[in-house]
Design a protein around this motif. Structure first.
Motif, PDB file in Angstrom:
ATOM      1  N   ALA A 215      37.081  69.165  73.625  1.00 53.31           N
ATOM      2  CA  ALA A 215      38.091  68.348  74.767  1.00 53.31           C
ATOM      3  C   ALA A 215      37.083  67.416  75.250  1.00 53.31           C
ATOM      4  CB  ALA A 215      38.249  69.308  75.721  1.00 53.31           C
ATOM      5  N   LEU A 216      35.875  67.405  75.266  1.00 56.12           N
ATOM      6  CA  LEU A 216      34.966  66.451  75.993  1.00 56.12           C
ATOM      7  C   LEU A 216      34.762  65.179  74.901  1.00 56.12           C
ATOM      8  CD1 LEU A 216      32.486  68.816  77.786  1.00 56.12           C
ATOM      9  CD2 LEU A 216      34.470  67.207  78.871  1.00 56.12           C
ATOM     10  N   GLY A 217      34.691  65.577  73.700  1.00 55.06           N
ATOM     11  CA  GLY A 217      34.685  64.716  72.520  1.00 55.06           C
ATOM     12  C   GLY A 217      35.917  63.769  72.516  1.00 55.06           C
ATOM     13  N   ASP A 218      37.190  64.297  72.959  1.00 57.13           N
ATOM     14  CA  ASP A 218      38.386  63.526  72.948  1.00 57.13           C
ATOM     15  C   ASP A 218      38.304  62.642  74.004  1.00 57.13           C
ATOM     16  OD1 ASP A 218      39.065  64.910  70.666  1.00 57.13           O
ATOM     17  OD2 ASP A 218      40.536  66.183  71.902  1.00 57.13           O
ATOM     18  N   LEU A 219      37.533  63.215  75.321  1.00 59.86           N
ATOM     19  CA  LEU A 219      37.761  62.487  76.353  1.00 59.86           C
ATOM     20  C   LEU A 219      36.801  61.185  76.239  1.00 59.86           C
ATOM     21  CD1 LEU A 219      38.314  62.117  79.556  1.00 59.86           C
ATOM     22  CD2 LEU A 219      36.347  63.478  79.922  1.00 59.86           C
ATOM     23  N   TRP A 220      35.676  61.539  75.588  1.00 58.27           N
ATOM     24  CA  TRP A 220      34.774  60.473  75.258  1.00 58.27           C
ATOM     25  C   TRP A 220      35.324  59.316  74.340  1.00 58.27           C
ATOM     26  CZ3 TRP A 220      29.585  60.587  72.323  1.00 58.27           C
ATOM     27  CH2 TRP A 220      28.567  59.501  72.688  1.00 58.27           C
ATOM     28  N   ALA A 221      36.006  59.662  73.525  1.00 61.22           N
ATOM     29  CA  ALA A 221      37.081  58.743  72.393  1.00 61.22           C
ATOM     30  C   ALA A 221      37.864  57.786  73.326  1.00 61.22           C
ATOM     31  CB  ALA A 221      37.722  59.549  71.360  1.00 61.22           C
ATOM     32  N   GLU A 222      38.518  58.517  74.458  1.00 64.87           N
ATOM     33  CA  GLU A 222      39.345  57.891  75.407  1.00 64.87           C
ATOM     34  C   GLU A 222      38.478  56.779  76.127  1.00 64.87           C
ATOM     35  OE1 GLU A 222      41.719  60.781  77.433  1.00 64.87           O
ATOM     36  OE2 GLU A 222      42.041  61.960  75.537  1.00 64.87           O
ATOM     37  N   HIS A 223      37.317  57.211  76.549  1.00 62.75           N
ATOM     38  CA  HIS A 223      36.566  56.534  77.546  1.00 62.75           C
ATOM     39  C   HIS A 223      35.064  56.070  76.812  1.00 62.75           C
ATOM     40  CE1 HIS A 223      39.015  56.773  81.022  1.00 62.75           C
ATOM     41  NE2 HIS A 223      39.246  58.154  80.426  1.00 62.75           N
ATOM     42  N   PRO A 224      35.414  55.122  75.569  1.00 58.25           N
ATOM     43  CA  PRO A 224      34.045  54.949  75.112  1.00 58.25           C
ATOM     44  C   PRO A 224      33.078  54.088  76.054  1.00 58.25           C
ATOM     45  CG  PRO A 224      35.882  53.725  74.392  1.00 58.25           C
ATOM     46  CD  PRO A 224      36.342  54.623  75.290  1.00 58.25           C
ATOM     47  N   GLU A 225      33.644  53.668  77.250  1.00 59.74           N
ATOM     48  CA  GLU A 225      32.724  52.832  78.020  1.00 59.74           C
ATOM     49  C   GLU A 225      31.620  53.713  78.873  1.00 59.74           C
ATOM     50  OE1 GLU A 225      35.718  53.570  78.635  1.00 59.74           O
ATOM     51  OE2 GLU A 225      36.454  54.126  80.632  1.00 59.74           O
ATOM     52  N   CYS A 226      32.017  54.983  78.775  1.00 59.83           N
ATOM     53  CA  CYS A 226      31.314  56.046  79.599  1.00 59.83           C
ATOM     54  C   CYS A 226      29.952  56.365  78.661  1.00 59.83           C
ATOM     55  CB  CYS A 226      31.803  57.378  79.843  1.00 59.83           C
ATOM     56  SG  CYS A 226      32.900  56.690  81.190  1.00 59.83           S
ATOM     57  N   LEU A 227      28.729  56.876  79.401  1.00 62.46           N
ATOM     58  CA  LEU A 227      27.667  57.494  78.693  1.00 62.46           C
ATOM     59  C   LEU A 227      28.125  58.979  78.461  1.00 62.46           C
ATOM     60  CD1 LEU A 227      24.759  55.738  80.474  1.00 62.46           C
ATOM     61  CD2 LEU A 227      25.143  55.588  77.946  1.00 62.46           C
ATOM     62  N   MET A 228      27.535  59.397  77.364  1.00 64.28           N
ATOM     63  CA  MET A 228      27.662  60.935  77.300  1.00 64.28           C
ATOM     64  C   MET A 228      26.189  61.597  77.270  1.00 64.28           C
ATOM     65  SD  MET A 228      27.468  63.982  75.319  1.00 64.28           S
ATOM     66  CE  MET A 228      26.689  63.212  74.088  1.00 64.28           C
ATOM     67  N   GLN A 229      25.955  62.684  78.026  1.00 66.84           N
ATOM     68  CA  GLN A 229      24.586  63.366  77.996  1.00 66.84           C
ATOM     69  C   GLN A 229      24.566  64.819  77.811  1.00 66.84           C
ATOM     70  OE1 GLN A 229      22.779  62.919  81.820  1.00 66.84           O
ATOM     71  NE2 GLN A 229      24.652  63.318  83.117  1.00 66.84           N
ATOM     72  N   THR A 230      23.585  65.210  77.226  1.00 71.48           N
ATOM     73  CA  THR A 230      23.584  66.677  76.883  1.00 71.48           C
ATOM     74  C   THR A 230      22.059  67.016  76.625  1.00 71.48           C
ATOM     75  OG1 THR A 230      24.597  68.461  75.650  1.00 71.48           O
ATOM     76  CG2 THR A 230      24.264  66.389  74.564  1.00 71.48           C
ATOM     77  N   HIS A 231      21.647  68.160  76.167  1.00 71.34           N
ATOM     78  CA  HIS A 231      20.268  68.489  75.845  1.00 71.34           C
ATOM     79  C   HIS A 231      20.446  68.986  74.257  1.00 71.34           C
ATOM     80  CE1 HIS A 231      20.714  69.487  80.087  1.00 71.34           C
ATOM     81  NE2 HIS A 231      19.274  69.369  80.117  1.00 71.34           N
ATOM     82  N   LYS A 265      26.293  55.577  72.397  1.00 71.81           N
ATOM     83  CA  LYS A 265      26.249  55.948  73.934  1.00 71.81           C
ATOM     84  C   LYS A 265      25.845  57.372  74.296  1.00 71.81           C
ATOM     85  CE  LYS A 265      27.905  52.450  76.667  1.00 71.81           C
ATOM     86  NZ  LYS A 265      28.659  51.995  77.654  1.00 71.81           N
ATOM     87  N   GLY A 266      25.286  58.178  73.424  1.00 79.51           N
ATOM     88  CA  GLY A 266      24.762  59.237  73.779  1.00 79.51           C
ATOM     89  C   GLY A 266      23.407  59.524  74.028  1.00 79.51           C
ATOM     90  N   LEU A 267      22.994  60.312  75.162  1.00 80.69           N
ATOM     91  CA  LEU A 267      22.029  60.448  75.596  1.00 80.69           C
ATOM     92  C   LEU A 267      21.428  61.922  75.314  1.00 80.69           C
ATOM     93  CD1 LEU A 267      21.861  58.845  78.834  1.00 80.69           C
ATOM     94  CD2 LEU A 267      21.102  57.699  76.868  1.00 80.69           C
ATOM     95  N   TYR A 268      20.276  62.204  74.439  1.00 80.58           N
ATOM     96  CA  TYR A 268      20.162  63.542  73.999  1.00 80.58           C
ATOM     97  C   TYR A 268      18.780  63.823  74.395  1.00 80.58           C
ATOM     98  CZ  TYR A 268      24.086  62.572  71.106  1.00 80.58           C
ATOM     99  OH  TYR A 268      25.478  62.207  70.797  1.00 80.58           O
ATOM    100  N   GLY A 269      18.711  64.818  75.713  1.00 80.63           N
ATOM    101  CA  GLY A 269      17.564  65.032  76.230  1.00 80.63           C
ATOM    102  C   GLY A 269      16.681  65.991  75.673  1.00 80.63           C
ATOM    103  N   HIS A 270      15.468  65.791  75.473  1.00 78.83           N
ATOM    104  CA  HIS A 270      14.509  66.386  74.783  1.00 78.83           C
ATOM    105  C   HIS A 270      14.219  66.110  73.481  1.00 78.83           C
ATOM    106  CE1 HIS A 270      13.942  68.578  78.650  1.00 78.83           C
ATOM    107  NE2 HIS A 270      15.322  68.865  78.477  1.00 78.83           N
ATOM    108  N   ALA A 271      15.056  66.708  72.535  1.00 79.43           N
ATOM    109  CA  ALA A 271      15.002  66.255  71.217  1.00 79.43           C
ATOM    110  C   ALA A 271      13.442  66.601  70.579  1.00 79.43           C
ATOM    111  CB  ALA A 271      15.306  64.744  70.975  1.00 79.43           C
ATOM    112  N   ILE A 272      13.049  67.605  70.797  1.00 82.93           N
ATOM    113  CA  ILE A 272      11.612  67.768  70.370  1.00 82.93           C
ATOM    114  C   ILE A 272      11.515  68.394  68.804  1.00 82.93           C
ATOM    115  CG2 ILE A 272       9.548  69.233  70.508  1.00 82.93           C
ATOM    116  CD1 ILE A 272      10.628  69.329  73.541  1.00 82.93           C
ATOM    117  N   HIS A 273      12.286  69.660  68.456  1.00 82.99           N
ATOM    118  CA  HIS A 273      12.287  70.170  66.964  1.00 82.99           C
ATOM    119  C   HIS A 273      13.306  69.634  66.333  1.00 82.99           C
ATOM    120  CE1 HIS A 273       9.448  72.629  69.398  1.00 82.99           C
ATOM    121  NE2 HIS A 273      10.541  72.953  70.227  1.00 82.99           N
TER     122      HIS A 273
END
Ligand code: GUN
Ligand code: ZN
Length: 430
Positions: A215-231, A265-273
């Motif tokens: 559902a959130l992937g669909d929302l991002w496709a509808e609003h590509p102007e937004c950033l998306m953030q997760t871990h 426009k995705g922000l991926y927090g930490h990205a260590i391993h």
């Protein structure tokens, strides 16, 4: 030009990325420089004498030896965790369950959310952080509180409603539909208003069902102007949990990729391993990897591969990760990034650390044309640093042979006492 203000001092900015070209080519330092501010923007950056001559009517603020630079950009924070920063003794999943989730429950109350938002912005202003990208809680009112406070202060910020529909306690879960509907309504309400931007925010794969991620992937496709953030790939036991929850996924990143949650426009927090495939895909799409060093040492997560990821040409930002991180200070965060890199046998230059906390973080947000540097046309979010803010630092910087040797003690030992002044959108904020 009557409302123009001329700030005098040392000036420090970047023409290029100091990870990619030699520091002397990347950075611009003036011993006696000036920044001309008008209508909330930087109009010019030049020698003090040149700008004084060209703008004799401008109001002058002389900072002497102070270093005028861009305000700090904190690319990953959880403002609702302000009150539980520095909570003892847990690793990621236990820390979330013991400290974070009970605190985030309290943001059901809009008055509490407003109170913490105010505290958070007061604290971060004292540390010279002028832009931040924040997770809120599952409650839309927590997003309203954050944006309302930022708007009142004229700040450029990014934030989003944290979405979770499993593996979180009662009272802290939404659904695929409510996550989609609430996030969409918040985009309509806040995105692009003044200096506010919305980020679609699934917390991380373990707390979302595949249906919610879709559902959130669909929302991002509808609003590509937004950033998306997760871990992403913060602790090894978290990664093992993700593998169990998503047996069909090739790796952790794939749990996002499968549902339309991997993008530039995705922000991926930490990205260590990270695995090789994940690194290759992140590079290919140009996604943002957000390094949170004080959090990674505090929660015991691991050592981010700054040298390797930069050499690959990844887009990297720097962040406190308040309150998994142990400080609101981007100076402290730069020091921690230095130490983490050193443990991987990589000595980051002061210019590289400074770039990460300003222009690099801004670029990770695709906002390098707005914030994070000293350049004409950018918004006038500025910090003035005192490079002799404590006796410890002063005795060391007094011996410095160049600007970077003078700045490094403040990076390693500085705190809010080093933040002499802050300008937000062309207005003195202190
Ligand atoms: N992973 C999922 N949620 C969180 C959080 O709030 N903090 C940190 N450090 N990692 C997370
Ligand atoms: Zn986080």
């Amino acid at each position: 030009m009557s409302d123009a203000t001329l700030l005098l001092g040392q000036t420090l900015g970047f023409g290029q990325n100091p990870f990619h070209v030699p520091v002397d080519e990347a950075a611009h330092h003036r011993r006696r420089g000036a920044v001309l501010v008008q209508n909330g923007r930087i109009e010019a950056v030049d020698e003090a004498d040149t700008l004084r001559m060209a703008h004799p009517q401008a109001r002058v603020v002389d900072y002497g030896d102070g270093v005028i630079c861009a305000g700090f950009v904190d690319a990953h924070v959880h403002y609702p965790q302000t009150g539980i920063i520095a909570s003892w003794g847990k690793r990621l999943i236990d820390w979330l369950n013991s400290y974070t989730f009970p605190e985030e429950m309290r943001f059901d109350d809009p008055n509490y959310a407003a109170e913490i938002a105010k505290t958070y912005f007061d604290l971060t202003r004292s540390h010279g952080v002028t832009t931040m990208v924040s997770y809120c809680t599952i409650h839309p009112q927590s997003v309203d509180a954050f944006f309302a406070e930022a708007q009142a202060r004229g700040q450029r910020v990014v934030a989003g409603k944290t979405c979770m529909d499993r593996n979180a306690p009662d009272g802290l879960r939404d659904t695929p539909k409510s996550a989609y509907d609430d996030s969409k309504a918040l985009i309509a309400k806040w995105h692009g208003v003044d200096r506010l931007s919305y980020a679609i925010t699934p917390r991380f794969s373990p707390t979302s069902t595949p249906e919610q991620l879709r559902a959130l992937g669909d929302l991002w496709a509808e609003h590509p102007e937004c950033l998306m953030q997760t871990h992403l790939s913060e602790q090894t036991d978290e990664i093992a949990w993700v593998r169990n929850l998503y047996p069909e996924a090739r790796d952790y990143l794939d749990t996002y990729e499968m549902f339309g949650l991997l993008g530039e426009k995705g922000l991926y927090g930490h990205a260590i391993h990270l695995e090789d495939r994940e690194r290759a895909r992140l590079k290919e799409v140009g996604a943002g990897l957000i390094h949170c060093p004080t959090s990674n040492t505090f929660i015991g997560s691991g050592l981010f591969d700054m040298g390797g990821l930069m050499a690959e040409g990844q887009r990297v930002g720097l962040a406190t990760d308040t309150g998994g991180g142990s400080s609101f200070s981007m100076l402290r965060t730069m020091a921690s990034a230095y130490e983490v890199a050193h443990l991987r046998h990589n000595s980051l230059h002061a210019a590289q650390l400074f770039w990460l906390a300003t222009a690099g973080s801004a670029a990770s947000l695709h906002m390098e044309d707005k914030i994070g540097n000293l350049a004409p046309g950018l918004e006038a979010d500025l910090v003035v640093l005192d490079l002799a803010s404590t006796p410890d630092i002063a005795q060391r910087s007094a011996r410095a042979g160049d600007i970077w040797e003078a700045v490094f003690p403040t990076i390693m030992m500085g705190d809010d006492r080093a933040i002499h002044d802050v300008w937000i959108g062309g207005t003195q904020a202190t």
